[in-house]
Design a protein around this motif. Structure first.
Motif, PDB file in Angstrom:
ATOM      1  N   ASP A 129       5.954   5.528   1.497  1.00 31.30           N
ATOM      2  CA  ASP A 129       5.365   5.668   0.166  1.00 31.30           C
ATOM      3  C   ASP A 129       6.383   5.430  -0.948  1.00 31.30           C
ATOM      4  O   ASP A 129       6.018   5.195  -2.096  1.00 31.30           O
ATOM      5  CB  ASP A 129       4.701   7.039   0.019  1.00 31.30           C
ATOM      6  CG  ASP A 129       3.459   7.132   0.908  1.00 31.30           C
ATOM      7  OD1 ASP A 129       2.929   6.060   1.300  1.00 31.30           O
ATOM      8  OD2 ASP A 129       3.032   8.254   1.227  1.00 31.30           O
ATOM      9  N   GLN A 130       7.679   5.525  -0.605  1.00 36.76           N
ATOM     10  CA  GLN A 130       8.725   5.235  -1.600  1.00 36.76           C
ATOM     11  C   GLN A 130       9.090   3.744  -1.604  1.00 36.76           C
ATOM     12  O   GLN A 130       9.974   3.308  -2.336  1.00 36.76           O
ATOM     13  CB  GLN A 130      10.002   6.042  -1.289  1.00 36.76           C
ATOM     14  CG  GLN A 130       9.929   7.529  -1.641  1.00 36.76           C
ATOM     15  CD  GLN A 130       9.000   8.287  -0.698  1.00 36.76           C
ATOM     16  OE1 GLN A 130       9.107   8.157   0.518  1.00 36.76           O
ATOM     17  NE2 GLN A 130       8.081   9.053  -1.263  1.00 36.76           N
ATOM     18  N   GLU A 167      10.414   2.187   0.961  1.00 35.38           N
ATOM     19  CA  GLU A 167      11.528   1.884   1.872  1.00 35.38           C
ATOM     20  C   GLU A 167      10.997   1.321   3.185  1.00 35.38           C
ATOM     21  O   GLU A 167       9.935   1.725   3.653  1.00 35.38           O
ATOM     22  CB  GLU A 167      12.333   3.167   2.167  1.00 35.38           C
ATOM     23  CG  GLU A 167      13.023   3.735   0.948  1.00 35.38           C
ATOM     24  CD  GLU A 167      13.265   5.239   1.056  1.00 35.38           C
ATOM     25  OE1 GLU A 167      14.003   5.760   0.205  1.00 35.38           O
ATOM     26  OE2 GLU A 167      12.710   5.896   1.964  1.00 35.38           O
TER      27      GLU A 167
END
Ligand code: SAH
Length: 202
Positions: free
Chosen positions: A177-178, A180
């Motif tokens: 969700d970031q 990455e």
């Protein structure tokens, strides 16, 4: 299929979709052996075990918008269309895409959008329709193309063979969700080359 495919939905989809309609008539008798077969234009329909494994790695629950690079015969496309909400599939060889369209229509799989990327230098993927919950590449790339990880939604999965032009390793890349990326290596494999700026030269 005894080789560790455990996702029941994947197995059911493979039992449901007839593979013989996607191969050339001369190879119809071999359509249910576990091997790749020529489909013309120097391309191949993937081995059923590889189709099952790649599909399982995408972890589809039926809600996804999926991108496939390399429609080829359309067989993998049909499996994806059975297991996801909609499938966007790109192919660079026009006659293959046209034949795949006929096969998919004959199975009434109308949740498949096909696109022909046959312009020299046309970017890999389908940027206008991004982001995708799952992306599958059925041709081998020298590295993971950033143009494809850019088209992945948060929580999305990319399955792609990466390596030399003669052998690759199947990779699963997930985007959290970031934003990455995480890489997981699966089996060794052998695919025809992914052609394009972030692939191999034609
Ligand atoms: N999933 C297909 C595999 C076909 S082989 C099947 O089982 O039938 C891989 C396909 O990828 C070939 O048809 C090839 O023309 C196509 N391909 C290679 N590079 C591509 C690109 N950049 N965009 C779209 N298709 C590509």
């Amino acid at each position: 299929m005894a080789r560790g495919i455990s996702d029941r939905r994947v197995i059911d989809a493979m039992l449901k979709i007839p593979r013989h309609i996607f191969v050339q008539e001369a190879f119809a008798a071999q359509a249910y052996s576990d091997s790749p077969l020529p489909i013309g234009e120097k391309q191949t329909i993937s081995q059923p075990y590889m189709v099952a494994l790649m599909t399982e790695l995408l972890s589809l629950d039926g809600s996804e918008k999926v991108l496939e690079i390399g429609t080829g015969s359309g067989y993998q496309t049909a499996i994806l269309a059975t297991l996801a909400d909609r499938v966007y599939s790109a192919e660079r060889i026009r006659p293959l895409a046209l034949r795949a369209r006929k096969c998919l229509d004959s199975l009434k799989l109308f949740n498949v959008m096909l696109r022909i990327n046959d312009n020299e230098g046309s970017p890999i993927g389908w940027e206008d329709e991004a982001p995708f919950d799952a992306i599958i590449v059925t041709a081998g790339a020298p590295d993971v193309p950033a143009i494809l990880t850019d088209q992945l939604a948060p929580g999305g999965r990319l399955v792609i063979p990466v390596g030399s032009d003669s052998e690759q390793q199947l990779l699963k890349i997930t985007k959290n969700d970031q934003g990455e990326l995480e890489r997981f290596a699966s089996v060794g494999c052998r695919f025809v080359p992914l052609i394009g700026r972030q692939g191999w030269q034609a």
